[in-house]
Write a protein that holds these residues in place. Sequence first.
Motif, mmCIF file in Angstrom:
data_model
loop_
_atom_site.group_PDB
_atom_site.id
_atom_site.type_symbol
_atom_site.label_atom_id
_atom_site.label_comp_id
_atom_site.label_asym_id
_atom_site.label_seq_id
_atom_site.Cartn_x
_atom_site.Cartn_y
_atom_site.Cartn_z
ATOM 1 N N ALA A 65 51.727 -101.651 25.779
ATOM 2 C CA ALA A 65 51.281 -101.057 27.043
ATOM 3 C C ALA A 65 52.135 -99.841 27.348
ATOM 4 O O ALA A 65 53.221 -99.682 26.787
ATOM 5 N N ASP A 66 51.639 -98.988 28.250
ATOM 6 C CA ASP A 66 52.408 -97.796 28.628
ATOM 7 C C ASP A 66 53.327 -98.087 29.796
ATOM 8 O O ASP A 66 54.377 -97.477 29.948
ATOM 9 N N LEU A 67 52.883 -98.987 30.659
ATOM 10 C CA LEU A 67 53.680 -99.355 31.833
ATOM 11 C C LEU A 67 53.331 -100.777 32.210
ATOM 12 O O LEU A 67 52.466 -101.393 31.585
ATOM 13 N N ILE A 68 54.001 -101.308 33.234
ATOM 14 C CA ILE A 68 53.747 -102.697 33.611
ATOM 15 C C ILE A 68 53.483 -102.832 35.111
ATOM 16 O O ILE A 68 53.766 -101.923 35.898
ATOM 17 N N CYS A 69 52.933 -103.983 35.475
ATOM 18 C CA CYS A 69 52.766 -104.350 36.866
ATOM 19 C C CYS A 69 53.309 -105.772 36.951
ATOM 20 O O CYS A 69 52.745 -106.693 36.368
ATOM 21 N N LEU A 106 43.548 -100.836 41.345
ATOM 22 C CA LEU A 106 43.100 -99.658 40.585
ATOM 23 C C LEU A 106 41.742 -99.177 41.090
ATOM 24 O O LEU A 106 41.503 -97.979 41.240
ATOM 25 N N GLN A 107 40.878 -100.155 41.382
ATOM 26 C CA GLN A 107 39.542 -99.807 41.862
ATOM 27 C C GLN A 107 39.634 -99.071 43.199
ATOM 28 O O GLN A 107 38.965 -98.061 43.399
ATOM 29 N N ARG A 108 40.487 -99.567 44.097
ATOM 30 C CA ARG A 108 40.634 -98.912 45.407
ATOM 31 C C ARG A 108 41.218 -97.503 45.260
ATOM 32 O O ARG A 108 40.944 -96.614 46.054
ATOM 33 N N GLN A 109 42.043 -97.301 44.224
ATOM 34 C CA GLN A 109 42.629 -95.982 43.994
ATOM 35 C C GLN A 109 41.657 -95.073 43.239
ATOM 36 O O GLN A 109 41.948 -93.895 43.023
ATOM 37 N N GLY A 110 40.554 -95.649 42.772
ATOM 38 C CA GLY A 110 39.588 -94.880 42.001
ATOM 39 C C GLY A 110 40.092 -94.508 40.625
ATOM 40 O O GLY A 110 39.801 -93.420 40.116
ATOM 41 N N ILE A 111 40.871 -95.400 40.026
ATOM 42 C CA ILE A 111 41.464 -95.100 38.721
ATOM 43 C C ILE A 111 40.931 -96.020 37.637
ATOM 44 O O ILE A 111 40.780 -97.213 37.833
ATOM 45 N N ASP A 112 40.656 -95.426 36.496
ATOM 46 C CA ASP A 112 40.184 -96.178 35.359
ATOM 47 C C ASP A 112 41.347 -96.320 34.386
ATOM 48 O O ASP A 112 41.763 -95.339 33.773
ATOM 49 N N ALA A 113 41.904 -97.538 34.310
ATOM 50 C CA ALA A 113 43.010 -97.786 33.377
ATOM 51 C C ALA A 113 42.740 -99.101 32.670
ATOM 52 O O ALA A 113 41.885 -99.867 33.104
ATOM 53 N N HIS A 114 43.466 -99.354 31.589
ATOM 54 C CA HIS A 114 43.252 -100.592 30.834
ATOM 55 C C HIS A 114 44.256 -101.647 31.281
ATOM 56 O O HIS A 114 45.456 -101.415 31.209
ATOM 57 N N VAL A 115 43.734 -102.771 31.717
ATOM 58 C CA VAL A 115 44.612 -103.864 32.131
ATOM 59 C C VAL A 115 44.848 -104.777 30.926
ATOM 60 O O VAL A 115 43.913 -105.348 30.381
ATOM 61 N N VAL A 116 46.110 -104.871 30.496
ATOM 62 C CA VAL A 116 46.472 -105.727 29.373
ATOM 63 C C VAL A 116 47.077 -107.002 29.939
ATOM 64 O O VAL A 116 48.177 -106.984 30.500
ATOM 65 N N GLU A 117 46.347 -108.115 29.826
ATOM 66 C CA GLU A 117 46.835 -109.343 30.428
ATOM 67 C C GLU A 117 47.834 -110.049 29.515
ATOM 68 O O GLU A 117 47.560 -110.342 28.366
ATOM 69 N N LEU A 118 49.031 -110.328 30.068
ATOM 70 C CA LEU A 118 50.073 -111.049 29.331
ATOM 71 C C LEU A 118 50.546 -112.199 30.208
ATOM 72 O O LEU A 118 50.648 -112.057 31.424
ATOM 73 N N SER A 119 50.868 -113.329 29.585
ATOM 74 C CA SER A 119 51.267 -114.464 30.420
ATOM 75 C C SER A 119 52.766 -114.468 30.701
ATOM 76 O O SER A 119 53.235 -115.096 31.633
ATOM 77 N N GLY A 129 52.285 -90.078 41.075
ATOM 78 C CA GLY A 129 51.292 -90.792 41.870
ATOM 79 C C GLY A 129 50.287 -91.512 40.999
ATOM 80 O O GLY A 129 50.247 -91.309 39.780
ATOM 81 N N PRO A 130 49.468 -92.346 41.630
ATOM 82 C CA PRO A 130 48.536 -93.211 40.898
ATOM 83 C C PRO A 130 47.586 -92.465 39.963
ATOM 84 O O PRO A 130 47.214 -92.999 38.920
ATOM 85 N N GLN A 131 47.210 -91.226 40.302
ATOM 86 C CA GLN A 131 46.232 -90.514 39.465
ATOM 87 C C GLN A 131 46.752 -90.327 38.048
ATOM 88 O O GLN A 131 45.980 -90.144 37.100
ATOM 89 N N GLN A 132 48.078 -90.433 37.899
ATOM 90 C CA GLN A 132 48.731 -90.321 36.602
ATOM 91 C C GLN A 132 48.358 -91.483 35.665
ATOM 92 O O GLN A 132 48.615 -91.431 34.467
ATOM 93 N N LEU A 133 47.773 -92.547 36.226
ATOM 94 C CA LEU A 133 47.516 -93.764 35.447
ATOM 95 C C LEU A 133 46.205 -93.730 34.677
ATOM 96 O O LEU A 133 45.934 -94.606 33.860
ATOM 97 N N GLN A 134 45.380 -92.724 34.954
ATOM 98 C CA GLN A 134 44.068 -92.611 34.330
ATOM 99 C C GLN A 134 44.154 -92.822 32.814
ATOM 100 O O GLN A 134 44.901 -92.122 32.122
#
Length: 308
Positions: A165-169, A140-153, A119-124
Amino acid sequence: GTATRDRLRIAIQKSGRLAEPARSLLAACGLSWRESRDKLFCYGESLPVDLLLVRDDDIPGLIADGVCDLGVVGRNELDEQAGERARNGLPPAYRELHGLGFGQCRLMLAVPEEWEWQGPQQLQGLRIATSYPAILAGWLQRQGIDAHVVELSGSVEIAPRLGTADLICDLVSSGATLAANHLKPVENLLDSEAVLAGPAGGFDDARAGLAQMLLRRVDGVLQLKDRKLLMFSAARESLPALERLLQDAGPLVIVPTQGGPAQGGSGQNGALSLQTMCEGAVSWQQLEELERAGARGLMVLTVERSLA
Ligand code: ATP
Ligand code: MG
């Protein structure tokens, strides 16, 4: 946009996934164009509606600036740039007018295959690579999670392997790209498709009527998609069996015939003229079943145009 215009300008993708379906949809709405040599601007011939061929990323901005009146763009792109505007304290400049039923995909979180997803809490505290930082940050904000967003084009899917990165969106349609990169989708952030977008405020000149007409035609085209009109005749006694076979179609309508029995419509051996609208293709097998149940003179017709 403050400039008054009596022609409507629609931005579509120049090349890419949405380019061809956008053009065919607009052509089905009765638009035709004279193509210019540079092929960036197509002058409308049948109606005062011109096309601008651009990169999809540019479409929301072109509408916001009033350079274009409407655009065909993925909801993902529209929402991302709306989120970015909001984060910069800018007011919403455009809105979605109509979903278009092509370019379907989902914006999803995807993790390395070997992860056990709880679940999302794993993303902290983790690093998530994406080209959609605003949508991701909002989620992330709505889930209440603090994670690092790495912007890639681009090439987001190789970030975990590269260790950036550890995972992707990222956008997912078939899932083949994820699988090829040993990733698996775990959370859906957005159901996307191509949409017709327009300015938040609407128009106050000739463009208002043109846009309204276009929207109505888009509606008509989308509603007819894959629809078939099925026509046949049958004796009244066969109706219950035929209705059972046509459960998934629209209502079975008895077509009134002018002359009565002599005309053959509602008469020859007591046969009725019948029709019904089917949502998808009608197969040979279905036709044969209907014939066995008493239908005669079966005909499947393509509906070309209709005004609801
Ligand atoms: P451009 O040169 O215009 O910027 P692009 O590379 O950004 O092109 P495409 O890859 O053609 O864009 O995708 C356009 C849109 O198609 C996406 O924004 C999305 O709405 C939709 N789409 C549907 N399926 C997918 C998918 N599997 N991956 C990416 N986009 C998809
Ligand atoms: Mg793009």
